[in-house]
Motif scaffolding. Structure first.
Motif, mmCIF file in Angstrom:
data_model
loop_
_atom_site.group_PDB
_atom_site.id
_atom_site.type_symbol
_atom_site.label_atom_id
_atom_site.label_comp_id
_atom_site.label_asym_id
_atom_site.label_seq_id
_atom_site.Cartn_x
_atom_site.Cartn_y
_atom_site.Cartn_z
ATOM 1 N N ASP A 199 0.962 -1.415 0.109
ATOM 2 C CA ASP A 199 -0.119 0.086 0.236
ATOM 3 C C ASP A 199 0.685 1.329 -0.341
ATOM 4 N N ALA A 200 1.827 1.270 0.668
ATOM 5 C CA ALA A 200 2.675 2.284 0.957
ATOM 6 C C ALA A 200 3.558 2.565 -0.506
ATOM 7 N N ALA A 201 3.405 2.488 -2.030
ATOM 8 C CA ALA A 201 3.790 2.556 -3.245
ATOM 9 C C ALA A 201 3.127 2.004 -4.470
ATOM 10 N N ALA A 202 1.489 1.718 -4.343
ATOM 11 C CA ALA A 202 0.830 0.899 -5.384
ATOM 12 C C ALA A 202 1.325 1.296 -6.340
ATOM 13 N N PRO A 203 1.325 2.349 -6.878
ATOM 14 C CA PRO A 203 1.356 3.020 -7.973
ATOM 15 C C PRO A 203 2.574 2.590 -8.828
ATOM 16 N N ILE A 204 3.649 2.927 -7.838
ATOM 17 C CA ILE A 204 5.351 2.251 -8.830
ATOM 18 C C ILE A 204 5.101 0.829 -9.139
ATOM 19 N N ALA A 205 4.679 -0.446 -8.160
ATOM 20 C CA ALA A 205 4.493 -1.511 -7.990
ATOM 21 C C ALA A 205 3.357 -1.999 -8.974
ATOM 22 N N ASP A 206 2.150 -0.986 -9.475
ATOM 23 C CA ASP A 206 1.513 -1.687 -10.319
ATOM 24 C C ASP A 206 2.015 -1.464 -11.644
ATOM 25 N N LEU B 238 6.380 20.169 -12.804
ATOM 26 C CA LEU B 238 6.052 20.614 -12.582
ATOM 27 C C LEU B 238 5.627 20.142 -14.801
ATOM 28 N N TYR B 239 5.974 19.927 -15.099
ATOM 29 C CA TYR B 239 5.901 19.493 -16.328
ATOM 30 C C TYR B 239 5.431 18.007 -17.019
ATOM 31 N N ALA B 240 6.078 17.542 -15.732
ATOM 32 C CA ALA B 240 5.494 15.581 -15.961
ATOM 33 C C ALA B 240 4.049 16.111 -15.605
ATOM 34 N N THR B 241 3.723 17.065 -14.184
ATOM 35 C CA THR B 241 2.345 17.255 -14.085
ATOM 36 C C THR B 241 1.258 17.665 -15.332
ATOM 37 N N ASP B 242 1.157 18.972 -16.028
ATOM 38 C CA ASP B 242 1.073 18.950 -16.905
ATOM 39 C C ASP B 242 0.815 17.989 -17.919
ATOM 40 N N ALA B 243 2.065 17.323 -18.291
ATOM 41 C CA ALA B 243 1.558 16.125 -19.413
ATOM 42 C C ALA B 243 0.517 15.213 -18.684
ATOM 43 N N LEU B 244 0.527 15.113 -17.682
ATOM 44 C CA LEU B 244 0.392 13.434 -16.788
ATOM 45 C C LEU B 244 -1.175 13.978 -17.028
ATOM 46 N N THR B 245 -1.735 15.045 -16.584
ATOM 47 C CA THR B 245 -3.845 15.199 -15.979
ATOM 48 C C THR B 245 -3.587 15.950 -17.073
ATOM 49 N N GLY B 246 -2.922 15.868 -18.364
ATOM 50 C CA GLY B 246 -3.896 16.390 -19.923
ATOM 51 C C GLY B 246 -4.650 17.871 -20.075
ATOM 52 N N ALA C 139 -8.274 19.777 -9.778
ATOM 53 C CA ALA C 139 -8.861 19.198 -9.557
ATOM 54 C C ALA C 139 -8.094 17.564 -9.823
ATOM 55 N N VAL C 140 -7.952 17.220 -10.874
ATOM 56 C CA VAL C 140 -6.888 16.394 -10.740
ATOM 57 C C VAL C 140 -6.024 15.895 -9.333
ATOM 58 N N ALA C 141 -5.356 16.744 -8.276
ATOM 59 C CA ALA C 141 -4.217 16.800 -7.080
ATOM 60 C C ALA C 141 -5.468 16.386 -6.699
ATOM 61 N N SER C 142 -6.729 16.717 -6.400
ATOM 62 C CA SER C 142 -7.642 17.229 -5.057
ATOM 63 C C SER C 142 -8.761 15.747 -4.644
ATOM 64 N N LYS C 143 -8.782 14.652 -6.321
ATOM 65 C CA LYS C 143 -8.998 12.944 -6.091
ATOM 66 C C LYS C 143 -10.637 13.492 -5.595
ATOM 67 N N GLY C 144 -10.838 14.715 -6.003
ATOM 68 C CA GLY C 144 -12.354 14.775 -5.044
ATOM 69 C C GLY C 144 -13.022 15.722 -4.248
ATOM 70 N N ASN C 145 -11.423 16.498 -3.651
ATOM 71 C CA ASN C 145 -11.985 16.632 -2.609
ATOM 72 C C ASN C 145 -11.773 18.441 -2.570
ATOM 73 N N ARG D 17 2.388 13.493 -6.783
ATOM 74 C CA ARG D 17 2.475 12.813 -6.008
ATOM 75 C C ARG D 17 1.105 12.387 -6.460
ATOM 76 N N LEU D 18 -0.062 13.255 -5.988
ATOM 77 C CA LEU D 18 -1.538 12.849 -5.596
ATOM 78 C C LEU D 18 -1.845 13.300 -6.995
ATOM 79 N N CYS D 19 -1.165 13.415 -8.108
ATOM 80 C CA CYS D 19 -2.147 13.270 -9.478
ATOM 81 C C CYS D 19 -2.342 12.291 -9.791
ATOM 82 N N VAL D 20 -0.828 11.661 -9.418
ATOM 83 C CA VAL D 20 -0.548 10.368 -9.941
ATOM 84 C C VAL D 20 -1.632 9.015 -9.385
ATOM 85 N N GLU D 21 -1.742 9.374 -7.462
ATOM 86 C CA GLU D 21 -2.782 8.819 -6.914
ATOM 87 C C GLU D 21 -4.148 8.401 -6.950
ATOM 88 N N ASP D 22 -4.282 9.380 -7.705
ATOM 89 C CA ASP D 22 -5.707 9.701 -8.597
ATOM 90 C C ASP D 22 -5.908 9.264 -9.037
#
Length: 475
Positions: free
Chosen positions: A291-298, A336-344, A359-365, A412-417
């Motif tokens: 659980d500590a690093a699920a996005p990376i393991a997957d 920052l550029y990686a965040t822009d690319a990831l979130t489209g 909005a992406v990083a918020s996870k809906g919160n 990180r929050l964008c990756v997790e979402d």
């Protein structure tokens, strides 16, 4: 994959020489269908008067002529007709010596499975553990971990009596002279598919070995992000492990190919001219849960390959690499550029781009959205000063570590979402972002901000022309 789908399989023929039998070699493991055809070809070859036997390692055939003098020209005819549709290539071709790597042409899909062990310096690993298909082995210290209790102790240690000598420990060295020296360091263990051209190229030149080693240690360093993700911070850069593979002036990897001879091999080279090392104490780590690093393991293990998985993998790689850029401004901009690319965000600018990423990083919160929005507006203002005015964090009177930690948190929050939602496409991600921004609690946060009116953002956001056009473009 069966070679008929990629074209004719090329095999390398080494003719018999005196008492040395001939060999037929292929550059990667054949499928069951291909192996059936190879066995059928071998039977036809036997019928022409040759003794034939397959290598137990599965990478070729040995043969000799029975009852008659061996003729190279006739043998080539017999081989070509027996093993049709395989293309037979001689070891010494018309343009000089031919290697297995020359048989692959531009076949990017051919690969060889390799198990590797890669050392990590500046890491105190207190116990061994595994997450997914990645294992982290604590070093052999003679107390908590001895030769027999180390997963690779008996296989790598060549010191006589080390297994019965109480308290024997491997000694750290700046230059590893053999496999025993690996046991003094934490080791990353994984199995990966190496492109066959890179795999076979390691034996053809120094550059080929450097390229192969760089491929392996890059994968190990991506796996090391499991620890960085869970334990590292820009506020505590002193507790950062070195890049995987590097010990002293060289990079190292121990490999056991799963194709051909299974003999282990310790490789060393300098695949990079420049690198970064930690001058302080490094990281201290205990066992982690998945659980500590699920996005990376997957993304590492390929358990998630659809949708935006490749985008997440690219973002995770940037997350880890940014720690080792010596200029903090470069680390910041890469994240920052990686965040822009990831979130489209595409062509979105100004306040529209800021609320999109938040909005992406918020996870809906909504509460998290409000905090992230304020932080990201500030960070993007810094970006503009760096890019357009050539200023530095020092000139802007900003603490680099805190700035980069804030940027790292948003990435990180964008990756997790995106990982948690398993979006099937950028269009699906965009639709979810618009849904979030259309929620009353989100609009109540975004609408009053001074940038909203300055950039002429229309509310509700579904009526904003630029956001609506972006959503259509992403669909």
């Amino acid at each position: 994959m069966f070679w008929a789908e990629r074209g004719i399989l090329k095999v390398l023929v080494l003719h018999p020489d005196g008492n040395v039998m001939g060999n037929i070699l292929w550059p990667y493991s054949p499928t069951s269908e291909a192996l059936t055809l190879l066995h059928a070809g071998a039977e036809r070859f036997r019928e022409r008067g040759y003794w034939v036997s397959f290598f137990p390692e599965g990478d070729g055939i040995t043969f000799k002529r029975e009852g008659a003098e061996y003729d190279c020209a006739q043998a080539l005819v017999d081989l070509s007709e027996s093993f049709d549709p395989i293309e037979v290539v001689e070891k010494d071709g018309p343009s000089g010596r031919v290697e297995l790597t020359d048989l692959l042409d531009d076949d990017a899909q051919a690969a060889v499975r390799v198990k590797y062990l890669v050392p990590v310096d500046q890491l105190l690993l207190l116990e061994s553990f595994s997450i997914g298909n990645t294992s982290f082995h604590a070093p052999l210290d003679g107390e908590e971990v001895d030769v027999e209790r180390h997963r690779w102790g008996m296989a790598l240690c060549d010191v006589p009596g080390a297994d019965v000598q109480s308290g024997w420990a491997a000694e750290k060295k700046n230059n590893l002279c053999g496999t025993t020296d690996l046991l003094a360091y934490p080791l990353v263990e994984r199995e990966i598919d190496v492109p066959a051209k890179i795999f076979h190229g390691r034996g053809s030149s120094v550059r080929g070995q450097e390229k192969f080693l760089n491929f392996v240690i890059s994968d190990a360093d991506l796996a090391l992000n499991i620890l960085r993700w869970a334990l590292c911070s820009y506020r505590r850069l002193e507790y950062l492990p070195n890049k995987a593979g590097w010990v002293g002036d060289f990079a190292y990897a121990y490999i056991e190919p799963q194709f051909g001879p299974k003999k282990g091999e310790l490789l060393s080279a300098k695949p990079n001219v420049l690198r970064v090392t930690n001058n302080w104490r490094g990281l201290e780590a205990q066992a982690l849960s998945v659980d500590a690093a699920a996005p990376i393991a997957d993304v590492l293990d390929g358990s998630w390959t659809l949708g935006l998985a490749s985008s997440v993998k690219a973002a995770v790689r940037t997350f880890g690499q940014a720690y080792y850029l010596t200029e903090p401004e470069a680390s910041f901009l890469s994240m920052l550029y990686a965040t822009d690319a990831l979130t489209g965000v595409g062509k979105l600018k100004g306040f529209r781009q800021r609320i999109w990423v938040a909005a992406v990083a918020s996870k809906g919160n909504a509460e998290l959205f409000e905090g992230i929005l304020q932080s990201f507006i500030d960070l993007y203002s810094l970006r503009n000063h760096l890019v357009h005015q050539g200023q530095t964090f020092v000139e802007l009177d900003r603490e680099p570590r805190q700035v980069n930690q804030d940027m790292s948190r948003i990435l990180r929050l964008c990756v997790e979402d995106i990982h948690n939602a398993r979006y099937a496409s950028t269009g699906e991600l965009a639709a979810h972002v618009m849904e979030r921004l259309s929620l009353p609690e989100f609009e109540d946060i975004a609408r009053p901000h001074p940038l909203a009116s300055r950039h002429h953002v229309k509310f509700p956001v579904r009526e904003d022309r630029d956001l609506r056009a972006h959503l259509t473009q992403m669909a």
